[in-house]
Design a protein around this motif. Structure first.
Motif, PDB file in Angstrom:
ATOM      1  N   GLU A  98      33.639  43.110  26.494  1.00  0.00           N
ATOM      2  CA  GLU A  98      34.768  42.749  25.791  1.00  0.00           C
ATOM      3  C   GLU A  98      35.955  43.557  26.302  1.00  0.00           C
ATOM      4  O   GLU A  98      37.323  42.958  26.792  1.00  0.00           O
ATOM      5  N   HIS A 100      36.271  44.895  28.916  1.00  0.00           N
ATOM      6  CA  HIS A 100      36.524  44.625  30.375  1.00  0.00           C
ATOM      7  C   HIS A 100      37.316  43.353  30.461  1.00  0.00           C
ATOM      8  O   HIS A 100      37.926  43.266  31.382  1.00  0.00           O
ATOM      9  N   ARG A 101      36.871  42.438  29.912  1.00  0.00           N
ATOM     10  CA  ARG A 101      37.228  40.849  29.985  1.00  0.00           C
ATOM     11  C   ARG A 101      38.842  41.173  29.473  1.00  0.00           C
ATOM     12  O   ARG A 101      39.556  40.342  30.303  1.00  0.00           O
ATOM     13  N   GLN A 105      42.002  40.119  32.001  1.00  0.00           N
ATOM     14  CA  GLN A 105      42.889  39.156  31.796  1.00  0.00           C
ATOM     15  C   GLN A 105      44.195  39.146  31.140  1.00  0.00           C
ATOM     16  O   GLN A 105      45.163  38.644  31.344  1.00  0.00           O
ATOM     17  N   HIS A 367      31.234  40.326  40.170  1.00  0.00           N
ATOM     18  CA  HIS A 367      31.557  40.417  38.882  1.00  0.00           C
ATOM     19  C   HIS A 367      30.849  41.576  38.341  1.00  0.00           C
ATOM     20  O   HIS A 367      30.012  42.252  39.271  1.00  0.00           O
ATOM     21  N   ASP A 371      28.018  41.512  32.788  1.00  0.00           N
ATOM     22  CA  ASP A 371      29.390  40.940  32.227  1.00  0.00           C
ATOM     23  C   ASP A 371      28.996  39.142  32.748  1.00  0.00           C
ATOM     24  O   ASP A 371      28.872  38.729  33.762  1.00  0.00           O
ATOM     25  N   SER A 373      31.274  36.745  31.406  1.00  0.00           N
ATOM     26  CA  SER A 373      32.504  36.297  31.218  1.00  0.00           C
ATOM     27  C   SER A 373      33.353  36.134  32.143  1.00  0.00           C
ATOM     28  O   SER A 373      34.048  34.942  32.335  1.00  0.00           O
ATOM     29  N   THR A 374      33.666  36.999  33.137  1.00  0.00           N
ATOM     30  CA  THR A 374      34.722  36.972  33.897  1.00  0.00           C
ATOM     31  C   THR A 374      34.030  37.246  35.511  1.00  0.00           C
ATOM     32  O   THR A 374      33.090  37.981  35.664  1.00  0.00           O
ATOM     33  N   THR A 386      41.043  36.371  38.517  1.00  0.00           N
ATOM     34  CA  THR A 386      40.093  36.566  37.492  1.00  0.00           C
ATOM     35  C   THR A 386      39.919  35.122  36.781  1.00  0.00           C
ATOM     36  O   THR A 386      40.711  34.353  36.391  1.00  0.00           O
ATOM     37  N   ASP A 388      37.126  32.351  34.584  1.00  0.00           N
ATOM     38  CA  ASP A 388      35.898  32.377  33.690  1.00  0.00           C
ATOM     39  C   ASP A 388      34.738  32.016  34.282  1.00  0.00           C
ATOM     40  O   ASP A 388      34.719  30.819  34.703  1.00  0.00           O
TER      41      ASP A 388
END
Length: 466
Positions: A98, A100-101, A105, A367, A371, A373-374, A386, A388
């Motif tokens: 989280e 990292h994301r 972002q 990635h 992870d 998410s990103t 970046t 999703d």
């Protein structure tokens, strides 16, 4: 006459008073008092600094107490040690991902840039706090992520070009011309000789960072019978894997050839497609994925030698330039020659999304392991994006600011500190000077950081701060 006992004691006392106090000289109890003042994420980071700190933090149970407060169930947490260990590990991983994301972002961007080579290079790898760069001149260099100092240097044979490379904790593996070179971290180099064959040269080699080095997948060459046995058909690509005792080579004739690294023999030939294999990646469940110049991805079984499926795009996306597989989510990501990034679910073999992120070639999609998410994408327009992983939405687009904030000298030149800039949606790319966005030829993703190569002399490290 020698010094009197009193004078010796005085000097000893003065040395103690003048000696600098460092963090290493603090007692465990004092360190515990300091660690107790940190927040949860900083405490986790401190536990990864060294074994000494890790032992102190684990013995103090500070992490467990923090987790118990987060869950508001300290009694159940302390009574179920097995469950708590698993829960704590899962929670720490989720928390790290989280951070990292959010950093990629929304965070501030600091960029450190330094000259790494005398001529342009276009390949980089990052792992274990180290960056390996090369391909362009006759040397590969291993850099410390902490100090940006070159810690080791590996010369490439003069008569052949360096094509591709990867590394682990004990060695560097490189494809040079039609031969594989292995450089031990102690500086010794061994070269596998090239035997008879029709391959003129290998074109690329890729590394899979999940494993340790026991097998090699190379472009244009394959290990067999104690040396390199060159096969018919020009090889376009390959994947370097580090666990299973097999090597896979993708060839112009549309086959993927598997070689056993211990017996040094070809174990099987898998027909992937009618045309050339342009890129490869491997899944955790014995599948080979190969890209083509026509924009499709063929999925075949390693053990069955049978084609399982063909992943096709819903629109024309051009040839597949790069592939990336996420073992945690079972998603496959591809970058194309027409600037699209695409995603398929390997469990259902369905296309999930396609997003055009660049006016032309996407060179690299990567990635962070674990992870889900990103996804970080780099291509010919030089914008670091970046995405999703689940929707393909562009979460952030970044370039480097023009002016250096400061610089410092090292052996190879100045290290410049710059700021990164996030682009607002709809910003015309042509309005940004190309000096701030040279083509991204390769990138590697670490925790809240990305290293990029641009076919120039400088290494660029992007640091994202949440």
């Amino acid at each position: 006459m020698g010094p009197t006992p009193s004078s010796s004691n005085d000097r000893s006392e003065r040395r103690k008073r003048n000696a600098k106090t460092t963090i290493q000289s603090l007692e465990p109890d004092t360190l515990c008092m300091i660690f107790a003042l940190l927040d949860f994420f900083d405490l986790v980071r401190c536990s990864a600094v060294c074994k000494y700190w890790n032992t102190i933090i684990n013995k103090s149970k500070l992490l467990r107490e923090f987790y118990a407060k987060q869950k508001q169930n300290s009694t159940e947490f302390s009574n179920k040690s097995t469950c708590s260990e698993t829960s704590l590990k899962t929670y720490l991983e989720e928390l790290a991902m989280e951070h990292h994301r959010v950093s990629l972002q929304e965070g501030l961007i600091n960029i450190d840039q330094w000259k790494g080579h005398s001529v342009g290079f276009n390949q980089c790898r990052m792992k274990m706090g180290l960056i390996l760069t090369g391909k362009g001149d006759k040397v590969m260099r291993l850099w410390s992520l902490e100090s940006y100092k070159c810690v080791e240097e590996y010369a490439v044979p003069d008569t052949v070009p360096l094509v591709d490379f990867d590394f682990d904790e004990s060695k560097i593996v490189g494809l040079v011309g039609t031969r594989i070179c292995i450089w031990r971290r102690n500086g010794k180099r061994s070269i596998f000789p090239s035997n008879e064959g029709t391959f003129v040269k290998g074109l690329c080699m890729r590394g899979n960072q999940r494993f340790q080095c026991h097998e090699i997948l190379v472009g244009g060459v394959a290990l067999q019978n104690g040396g390199l046995k060159e096969r018919r058909g020009k090889c376009y690509c390959a994947t370097l894997s580090y666990n299973d005792p097999e090597a896979v080579v993708g060839c112009e004739d549309g086959t993927a050839r598997l070689f056993d690294m211990y017996s040094r023999k070809c174990s099987r030939i898998i027909r992937m497609r009618a045309g050339p294999v342009t890129c490869l990646c491997l899944s955790d469940d014995q599948l080979i994925l190969s890209g083509s110049s026509l924009g499709s991805i063929t999925v075949s079984g390693i053990l069955s030698d049978q084609q399982v499926a063909t992943l096709r795009s819903r629109i024309t996306i051009g040839g597949i330039k790069t592939l990336c597989y996420n073992a945690c989510s079972h998603l496959v990501f591809a970058g194309s020659t027409s600037g699209y990034t695409s995603c398929w679910d390997l469990r259902t073999m369905r296309s999930l999304w396609e997003t055009r992120v660049s006016p032309n070639v996407v060179y690299s999609v990567q990635h962070l392991r674990s992870d889900k998410s990103t996804l970080v994408v780099g291509g010919i327009d030089g914008v670091l994006r970046t995405l999703d992983q689940n929707t393909g939405q562009v979460l952030a687009s970044c370039v480097m600011e023009g002016n250096a904030l400061s610089s410092s000298q090292n052996t190879y030149g100045a290290t410049e500190k710059r700021k990164g800039r996030r682009l607002s949606e709809g910003t015309p790319i042509d309005s940004i000077p190309k000096s701030a966005r040279p083509p991204i030829t390769c990138l590697a993703v670490g925790m809240k950081k990305v290293v990029t190569a641009h076919n120039g002399r400088h290494i660029r490290l992007w640091k994202f701060n949440s």
